[in-house]
Scaffold this motif. Structure first.
Motif, PDB file in Angstrom:
ATOM      1  N   GLN A  98     -13.583  -4.820  -5.993  1.00  0.00           N
ATOM      2  CA  GLN A  98     -13.795  -3.591  -5.013  1.00  0.00           C
ATOM      3  C   GLN A  98     -13.456  -2.368  -5.755  1.00  0.00           C
ATOM      4  N   GLN A 114      -7.094   2.948  -3.653  1.00  0.00           N
ATOM      5  CA  GLN A 114      -6.485   1.788  -2.661  1.00  0.00           C
ATOM      6  C   GLN A 114      -6.715   0.379  -3.098  1.00  0.00           C
ATOM      7  N   ALA A 115      -7.773   0.094  -3.764  1.00  0.00           N
ATOM      8  CA  ALA A 115      -8.245  -1.152  -4.235  1.00  0.00           C
ATOM      9  C   ALA A 115      -7.234  -1.447  -5.349  1.00  0.00           C
ATOM     10  N   PRO A 163     -13.844  10.452  -1.243  1.00  0.00           N
ATOM     11  CA  PRO A 163     -13.694   9.096  -0.667  1.00  0.00           C
ATOM     12  C   PRO A 163     -13.881   8.032  -1.387  1.00  0.00           C
ATOM     13  N   LYS A 164     -14.729   8.221  -2.682  1.00  0.00           N
ATOM     14  CA  LYS A 164     -15.055   7.008  -3.399  1.00  0.00           C
ATOM     15  C   LYS A 164     -13.723   6.805  -4.370  1.00  0.00           C
ATOM     16  N   HIS A 210     -20.339   4.561  -8.103  1.00  0.00           N
ATOM     17  CA  HIS A 210     -20.882   5.671  -7.493  1.00  0.00           C
ATOM     18  C   HIS A 210     -21.185   6.615  -8.539  1.00  0.00           C
ATOM     19  N   SER A 228      -2.614   5.654  -5.973  1.00  0.00           N
ATOM     20  CA  SER A 228      -3.659   6.775  -5.597  1.00  0.00           C
ATOM     21  C   SER A 228      -3.321   8.117  -5.653  1.00  0.00           C
ATOM     22  N   ARG A 258       0.870  -1.348   0.160  1.00  0.00           N
ATOM     23  CA  ARG A 258       0.013   0.132  -0.055  1.00  0.00           C
ATOM     24  C   ARG A 258       0.828   1.417  -0.010  1.00  0.00           C
ATOM     25  N   ARG A 303     -10.964   7.689  -3.438  1.00  0.00           N
ATOM     26  CA  ARG A 303      -9.917   7.024  -2.556  1.00  0.00           C
ATOM     27  C   ARG A 303      -9.778   5.520  -2.405  1.00  0.00           C
ATOM     28  N   GLU A 304     -11.153   5.353  -2.418  1.00  0.00           N
ATOM     29  CA  GLU A 304     -11.470   3.783  -2.092  1.00  0.00           C
ATOM     30  C   GLU A 304     -10.961   2.763  -3.412  1.00  0.00           C
ATOM     31  N   ALA A 337     -16.385   0.804  -6.423  1.00  0.00           N
ATOM     32  CA  ALA A 337     -16.096   2.204  -6.022  1.00  0.00           C
ATOM     33  C   ALA A 337     -16.551   3.072  -6.916  1.00  0.00           C
TER      34      ALA A 337
END
Length: 326
Positions: free
Chosen positions: A299, A243-244, A236-237, A306, A217, A209, A239-240, A303
């Protein structure tokens, strides 16, 4: 060397780069990722424009060009462009600068990662690594200057065709890139420390990560701040998503190191096993690693749902990252 000889050398060098670039585009076109092929063409020219803006003495100049221009998937710039395409954007110059900056940081990390004191690799993108071509001292300095060039580019007016981008946006971009760069180095330290050791999945994910996921990211978030306010649920979406997809990228890298070969990878296949690196296939087995890559991919797609159909370019890149062969 006389100036005329340098001009001839650069002319030959860029003819070769065109060949490498076209071959790379061709390989990606095979998986029908239109967003990625478009991004490759865009960033190739912007990288050249940015490099030409800097006065760098030889042989450092040639080493920097070698580190930056020898092909590559250009995934991070592509993610930057694709994120900015989520809605109309008045800050396109800031996005272009961010794409160049993130690639400069990525290329600096590769030049340093390949050094004998690190991974000691001889091959990168199908060509001799920077230290093999120019010596360890020059390769080290090429990485050093690429790092500072990234931030110079972010804070410049390069590509501006209208009013200057708001200073607050530029500051956010610099903060995002600086934080991600530090995390990348922290991840590299943890990765070196884990060689020859048995570590659990939590420790492995902490490495990646940081080492891999942070820059991926950052590419997304540096574009996001040009189009969304900080309070927007899109932040945040994204960012999610980052990360995935960042972790999925590393899992797939580990898998390819086993199932692919050196010619296809463009770097030494099987190197992870040789130096006893901690990898996902080593930890959980090849088939479970493939299943985990698919889980992370799902995942990431979830995200993006959205954005209700507005994230087609990001969807295309996500699909490529799961099916890529190098």
């Amino acid at each position: 060397m006389p100036e005329s000889a340098y001009r001839h050398l650069f002319a030959c060098h860029f003819i070769f780069l065109d060949y490498v670039f076209e071959a790379n585009v061709s390989s990606i076109t095979d998986v029908s990722t239109h967003a990625l092929t478009q991004a490759q063409h865009r960033i190739q020219q912007d990288l050249l424009t940015a490099l030409e803006a800097f006065a760098i003495p030889e042989p450092l100049r040639s080493a920097v060009h070698h580190a930056v221009m020898l092909g590559g998937k250009r995934v991070r710039p592509a993610l930057c462009y694709a994120t900015a395409a989520l809605k109309p954007n008045q800050n396109s110059a800031a996005v272009r600068r961010a794409a160049v900056a993130i690639e400069f940081i990525h290329c600096y990390s590769l030049a340093h990662d390949d050094l004998p004191c690190m991974d000691n690799d001889l091959l990168r993108r199908g060509q001799p690594t920077c230290h093999v071509a120019y010596g360890e001292d020059t390769a080290l300095l090429a990485g050093d200057i690429l790092q500072s060039m990234a931030f110079e580019t972010l804070g410049s007016r390069l590509f501006d065709q209208g009013p200057a981008v708001e200073a607050s946006i530029v500051l956010k971009q610099m903060q995002i890139l600086a934080t991600a760069s530090s995390k990348m180095v922290n991840g590299q330290v943890l990765d070196l420390q884990s060689e020859g050791k048995k570590i659990d999945q939590q420790a492995l994910e902490n490495i990646h990560r940081n080492k891999t996921g942070a820059l991926i990211s950052a590419a997304i978030m540096m574009a996001a701040v040009t189009i969304f306010e900080g309070t927007d649920l899109a932040i945040p979406k994204l960012r999610e998503f980052g990360q995935a997809i960042g972790l999925a990228f590393q899992v797939q890298d580990d898998i390819l190191d086993i199932i692919s070969d050196t010619e296809v990878l463009g770097k030494t296949a099987g190197k992870d096993e040789q130096v006893e690196k901690s990898t996902y296939p080593a930890l959980m087995g090849l088939e479970q690693a493939k299943a985990y890559a698919q889980q992370l991919h799902d995942q990431a797609i979830n995200a993006l749902n959205h954005f209700e159909g507005q994230a087609e370019e990001l969807m295309q890149i996500t699909q490529f990252l799961l099916t890529r062969k190098s």
